[in-house]
Design a protein around this motif. Sequence first.
Motif, PDB file in Angstrom:
ATOM      1  N   ALA A   1      41.023  32.590  27.023  1.00  0.00           N
ATOM      2  CA  ALA A   1      41.777  33.515  27.882  1.00  0.00           C
ATOM      3  C   ALA A   1      42.260  34.726  27.094  1.00  0.00           C
ATOM      4  O   ALA A   1      42.170  35.868  27.559  1.00  0.00           O
ATOM      5  CB  ALA A   1      42.955  32.789  28.527  1.00  0.00           C
TER       6      ALA A   1
ATOM      7  N   TYR B   1      48.485  38.197  23.185  1.00  0.00           N
ATOM      8  CA  TYR B   1      47.260  37.566  23.672  1.00  0.00           C
ATOM      9  C   TYR B   1      47.186  36.064  23.384  1.00  0.00           C
ATOM     10  O   TYR B   1      46.539  35.320  24.122  1.00  0.00           O
ATOM     11  CB  TYR B   1      46.038  38.265  23.046  1.00  0.00           C
ATOM     12  CG  TYR B   1      45.994  39.730  23.380  1.00  0.00           C
ATOM     13  CD1 TYR B   1      45.474  40.168  24.591  1.00  0.00           C
ATOM     14  CD2 TYR B   1      46.538  40.675  22.517  1.00  0.00           C
ATOM     15  CE1 TYR B   1      45.461  41.517  24.925  1.00  0.00           C
ATOM     16  CE2 TYR B   1      46.533  42.025  22.831  1.00  0.00           C
ATOM     17  CZ  TYR B   1      46.006  42.439  24.043  1.00  0.00           C
ATOM     18  OH  TYR B   1      46.023  43.778  24.365  1.00  0.00           O
TER      19      TYR B   1
ATOM     20  N   ASP C   1      41.299  44.913  27.203  1.00  0.00           N
ATOM     21  CA  ASP C   1      42.226  45.962  26.764  1.00  0.00           C
ATOM     22  C   ASP C   1      41.594  46.879  25.727  1.00  0.00           C
ATOM     23  O   ASP C   1      41.909  48.085  25.669  1.00  0.00           O
ATOM     24  CB  ASP C   1      43.504  45.334  26.204  1.00  0.00           C
ATOM     25  CG  ASP C   1      44.417  44.800  27.298  1.00  0.00           C
ATOM     26  OD1 ASP C   1      44.138  45.066  28.482  1.00  0.00           O
ATOM     27  OD2 ASP C   1      45.409  44.106  26.973  1.00  0.00           O
TER      28      ASP C   1
ATOM     29  N   GLN D   1      39.430  37.141  26.286  1.00  0.00           N
ATOM     30  CA  GLN D   1      39.014  37.885  27.478  1.00  0.00           C
ATOM     31  C   GLN D   1      39.966  39.054  27.742  1.00  0.00           C
ATOM     32  O   GLN D   1      39.533  40.179  28.023  1.00  0.00           O
ATOM     33  CB  GLN D   1      38.959  36.946  28.682  1.00  0.00           C
ATOM     34  CG  GLN D   1      37.797  35.968  28.657  1.00  0.00           C
ATOM     35  CD  GLN D   1      37.844  34.954  29.784  1.00  0.00           C
ATOM     36  OE1 GLN D   1      38.851  34.818  30.487  1.00  0.00           O
ATOM     37  NE2 GLN D   1      36.741  34.223  29.963  1.00  0.00           N
ATOM     38  N   ARG D   2      41.253  38.796  27.658  1.00  0.00           N
ATOM     39  CA  ARG D   2      42.248  39.856  27.874  1.00  0.00           C
ATOM     40  C   ARG D   2      42.166  40.917  26.782  1.00  0.00           C
ATOM     41  O   ARG D   2      42.267  42.125  27.052  1.00  0.00           O
ATOM     42  CB  ARG D   2      43.654  39.259  27.924  1.00  0.00           C
ATOM     43  CG  ARG D   2      43.922  38.405  29.172  1.00  0.00           C
ATOM     44  CD  ARG D   2      45.323  37.811  29.134  1.00  0.00           C
ATOM     45  NE  ARG D   2      46.334  38.835  28.944  1.00  0.00           N
ATOM     46  CZ  ARG D   2      47.352  38.724  28.086  1.00  0.00           C
ATOM     47  NH1 ARG D   2      47.470  37.651  27.327  1.00  0.00           N
ATOM     48  NH2 ARG D   2      48.236  39.693  27.982  1.00  0.00           N
TER      49      ARG D   2
END
Length: 264
Positions: free
Chosen positions: A223, A144, A231, A226-227
């Motif tokens: 970013a 990440y 998940d 957010q990922r």
Amino acid sequence: MAIYEQIGKSYDLTRRADPEIAARLAVRLQIKSDSSYLDVGCGTGNYTLALAKNGGIWHGVDQSKQMIDAATNKSNIVAWQVAEAEALPYADKSFSGVLCTLAIHHFVALTPAFREIYRVLAAGRFVLFTSTPEQMSKYWLVEYFPEAIHKSAEQMPSLEKVRYALNEAGFNSVNIEPYSISENLQDLFLYSGKYRPEIYLDEKIRSGISTFALLALPEEITAGCQRLAADINTGRITDIVNKYENNHGDYLFVIAEKINHKLA
């Protein structure tokens, strides 16, 4: 400016001595009630104070005045001092043991610092708690925040460099013990979310971790979070974590021993 001046204000909101790690450090230092000990790179004194409960006369040094001020405000049972690891303000053979937790990557150079530690150490142990670039690059968080983890791993001395510097400094014996963190880790450093991925979404926790506070770009944090949040919500995080499982441990205890051979 010392690197931790930037995160010192919020450091103790999330960082505290983990009881299990502190207990392991105490055993490896072989603390005796009538002996003197030094914590190099002591930060705000969390581990210094935890180990001082086992006895001994304690000193703590850090390059950050802000960290030392915070330590001084906590307790006066330790003699705190602002100092560089490469220029320790103590006489030869002042201590029976020296401690350093998660700090050697901030040393200007390993060998001069280790020589200073060897100088102020009488016969006894220098106990390090650290992580290697190899260990860091195998942590699932790289999925990440790849740039930040890469930068963080890059600043960590390799085990080979640590061994070499210890030998150059004069240490007779060096033992390595891999360590994997427990699920209830209380010191919220980089690997603290190994079993609790959601804590990396907390800005307060990230602010106490130098990888995020000093190395990660804001856009990568946004970013990556957010990922990671997505998940966690879908359950895919389990597959990511499992993909990075390894048998090399998350951190290392390095126990270097100075042995004075008396003449017959």
